[in-house]
Design an enzyme around this catalytic site. Structure first.
Site, PDB file in Angstrom:
ATOM      1  N   ARG A   1       0.855  -1.194   0.000  1.00  0.00           N
ATOM      2  CA  ARG A   1       0.000   0.000   0.000  1.00  0.00           C
ATOM      3  C   ARG A   1       0.889   1.240   0.000  1.00  0.00           C
ATOM      4  O   ARG A   1       1.119   1.849  -1.033  1.00  0.00           O
ATOM      5  CB  ARG A   1      -0.950  -0.028   1.220  1.00  0.00           C
ATOM      6  CG  ARG A   1      -2.095   0.952   1.102  1.00  0.00           C
ATOM      7  CD  ARG A   1      -1.715   2.396   1.402  1.00  0.00           C
ATOM      8  NE  ARG A   1      -1.300   2.599   2.784  1.00  0.00           N
ATOM      9  CZ  ARG A   1      -0.809   3.752   3.240  1.00  0.00           C
ATOM     10  NH1 ARG A   1      -0.681   4.799   2.437  1.00  0.00           N
ATOM     11  NH2 ARG A   1      -0.433   3.876   4.498  1.00  0.00           N
TER      12      ARG A   1
ATOM     13  N   SER B   1      -7.394   5.947  11.613  1.00  0.00           N
ATOM     14  CA  SER B   1      -6.157   6.716  11.776  1.00  0.00           C
ATOM     15  C   SER B   1      -6.326   8.184  11.431  1.00  0.00           C
ATOM     16  O   SER B   1      -7.114   8.537  10.544  1.00  0.00           O
ATOM     17  CB  SER B   1      -5.086   6.107  10.864  1.00  0.00           C
ATOM     18  OG  SER B   1      -3.861   6.805  10.988  1.00  0.00           O
TER      19      SER B   1
ATOM     20  N   HIS C   1       6.795   8.480   8.712  1.00  0.00           N
ATOM     21  CA  HIS C   1       7.587   8.751   7.506  1.00  0.00           C
ATOM     22  C   HIS C   1       9.012   9.122   7.888  1.00  0.00           C
ATOM     23  O   HIS C   1       9.302   9.499   9.023  1.00  0.00           O
ATOM     24  CB  HIS C   1       6.891   9.815   6.652  1.00  0.00           C
ATOM     25  CG  HIS C   1       5.831   9.202   5.791  1.00  0.00           C
ATOM     26  ND1 HIS C   1       6.032   8.884   4.477  1.00  0.00           N
ATOM     27  CD2 HIS C   1       4.574   8.783   6.095  1.00  0.00           C
ATOM     28  CE1 HIS C   1       4.937   8.308   3.997  1.00  0.00           C
ATOM     29  NE2 HIS C   1       4.024   8.243   4.954  1.00  0.00           N
TER      30      HIS C   1
ATOM     31  N   HIS D   1      39.923  -2.888  13.765  1.00  0.00           N
ATOM     32  CA  HIS D   1      38.607  -3.535  13.767  1.00  0.00           C
ATOM     33  C   HIS D   1      38.715  -5.011  13.402  1.00  0.00           C
ATOM     34  O   HIS D   1      38.146  -5.866  14.074  1.00  0.00           O
ATOM     35  CB  HIS D   1      37.671  -2.834  12.769  1.00  0.00           C
ATOM     36  CG  HIS D   1      37.177  -1.514  13.246  1.00  0.00           C
ATOM     37  ND1 HIS D   1      35.844  -1.251  13.455  1.00  0.00           N
ATOM     38  CD2 HIS D   1      37.830  -0.385  13.582  1.00  0.00           C
ATOM     39  CE1 HIS D   1      35.693  -0.006  13.886  1.00  0.00           C
ATOM     40  NE2 HIS D   1      36.897   0.548  13.970  1.00  0.00           N
TER      41      HIS D   1
HETATM   42  C1  HCA Z   1      -0.761   9.083   2.909  1.00  0.00           C
HETATM   43  C2  HCA Z   1      -1.565   8.410   3.980  1.00  0.00           C
HETATM   44  C3  HCA Z   1      -0.778   7.767   5.048  1.00  0.00           C
HETATM   45  C4  HCA Z   1      -1.767   7.031   5.944  1.00  0.00           C
HETATM   46  C5  HCA Z   1      -1.246   6.415   7.179  1.00  0.00           C
HETATM   47  C6  HCA Z   1      -2.286   5.731   8.026  1.00  0.00           C
HETATM   48  C7  HCA Z   1       0.027   8.792   5.890  1.00  0.00           C
HETATM   49  O1  HCA Z   1      -0.355  10.199   3.122  1.00  0.00           O
HETATM   50  O2  HCA Z   1      -0.591   8.502   1.837  1.00  0.00           O
HETATM   51  O3  HCA Z   1      -3.250   5.178   7.481  1.00  0.00           O
HETATM   52  O4  HCA Z   1      -2.132   5.732   9.246  1.00  0.00           O
HETATM   53  O5  HCA Z   1       1.244   8.758   5.905  1.00  0.00           O
HETATM   54  O6  HCA Z   1      -0.637   9.631   6.482  1.00  0.00           O
HETATM   55  O7  HCA Z   1       0.180   6.845   4.519  1.00  0.00           O
HETATM   56 CU    CU Z   2       2.193   7.211   4.869  1.00  0.00          CU
END
Ligand code: HCA
Ligand code: CU
Length: 385
Positions: A14, A136, A197, A291
């Protein structure tokens, strides 16, 4: 801090599909899903069935594979999407809606009240259809905390299985993530999923901080692929947890990581980054004399991860100016040569001089050692006569 029960939600199929060069065929998706299942992730997350005709068909197909992992589909928080998700036969729906001022203004334009009303309707419908439901908040780290907690508390009261915290823009620090998850943990009973991220290089650290604060689910992708430079990589999370306490990852088939990283890199037409945790080409290579000497004596001197655990082996680099005579002796032993110390030291000096003068290859080292071994052999033979 101890880490409790947790699950991995792998989103290669995904979030990973949102990576710049990703466009997985049905067979490639199935290949990745099966490898993830061999590894043992608890959830495999798929692109929304509303994304395209192929996405819908792939979702139905993967839900039917009979994986050990639960099959989850990601989708917007919409009634229309929810109905389509139910038809695919997946086990779980990961629904999401933007909650930060940026996303509310530029994406859907809804108020917090409207978000909650919609969420409750969608959650109730999906749960009534027997699906496990996660709700979420996209861009949670930039959402006003009072609003964020009001939304999470409302969906928790409605009985959602799990809430998700998405650090959508990779802005969070480990201490911010720790505080946010701790606060949420004290306010709700539902499970907590973290999706981080990697824009500022903190994705593994943030996922780890979330676990320390009581998160129960962590989103990963193979090689960390995703929008921009991606999210928490599966291998990086495993490395982090293994070193804290190997029992945290003992339920997984760790040898599957090598195949996963290699397969996904191949499908993407990329190399595995040289500095990737565990599977990067230099992850277990040792170079400087100090090392290599210590690693030959005891690898744990410079290794907190053991390559054998992942089906890998370490490399001791000897063909360079930083080499040491212990490493050269080890190489001679590997080649079956028993050289005395004086010859080994002379060989080491020669290799350093050659490296200074230009390049020296492993073949050069090996033939030098072979020459010295032959010399020593004939010396011994002469002296025994
Ligand atoms: C995106 C959505 C998501 C969703 C994450 C989640 C994000 O921006 O494509 O469902 O918790 O990073 O917010 O990947
Ligand atoms: Cu994301």
């Amino acid at each position: 801090m101890t880490i409790g029960r947790y699950s991995i939600v792998d989103s290669t199929l995904r979030e990973g599909e949102q990576f710049a060069t990703a466009s997985f065929s049905r067979d490639e998706k199935i290949g990745i899903a099966r490898l993830l299942d061999r590894f043992g992730v608890e959830y495999v997350e798929l692109t929304s069935p509303l994304a395209s005709t192929a996405s819908l068909a792939d979702c139905v197909e993967i839900a039917r594979l009979g994986l050990r992992a639960k099959v989850v589909t990601h989708t917007r928080c919409h009634m229309e999407d929810a109905a389509r998700v139910v038809d695919t036969g997946v086990d779980c729906a990961n629904i999401v809606i933007g909650t930060s001022p940026q996303l509310r203004a530029n994406s859907h334009g809804k108020s917090v009240g409207a978000i909650v009303d919609l969420a409750l309707e969608v959650i109730a419908y999906l749960a009534s259809q027997g699906l496990e439901v996660r709700f979420s908040c996209e861009d949670a780290l930039r959402t006003e905390p009072a609003e964020l907690f009001a939304i999470y508390e409302a969906v928790d009261r409605a009985g959602v299985d799990r809430v998700g915290i998405a650090d959508t823009v990779g802005i969070g620090t480990p201490s911010q993530v720790f505080s946010l998850v701790s606060e949420l943990r004290s306010r709700i009973g539902a499970d907590i999923e973290f999706h981080g991220h990697n824009d500022t290089g903190c994705a593994v650290a943030n996922a780890y901080a979330a676990l320390e604060a009581g998160a129960t689910h962590i989103d990963t992708t193979v090689l960390g692929i995703g929008e921009r430079n991606g999210i928490t990589p599966l291998g990086g999370l495993v490395a982090r947890l293994f070193v804290i306490d190997s029992s945290l990852v003992e339920r997984y088939d760790l040898t599957a990581l090598v195949d996963l990283d290699a397969y996904v890199a191949r499908v993407l037409g990329l190399e595995i980054p040289f500095n990737n945790c565990i599977t990067g080409s230099s992850a277990f290579s040792h170079k400087a004399g100090i090392h290599t000497k210590a690693v030959i004596n005891d690898p744990s001197t410079y290794e907190v991860l053991r390559p054998e655990v992942f089906g890998l082996s370490r490399q001791i680099h000897v063909a360079h100016r930083l080499t040491g005579w212990n490493a050269i002796r080890e190489r001679a032993r590997q080649l079956g040569f028993d050289l005395d110390e004086a010859r080994l030291r002379a060989a080491t000096r020669l290799i350093k001089d050659r490296a200074d003068a230009g390049t020296v290859t492993m073949d050069d080292v090996d033939s030098l050692l072979a020459d010295l071994a032959a010399e020593e052999e004939s010396f011994r033979a002469t002296n025994h006569r």
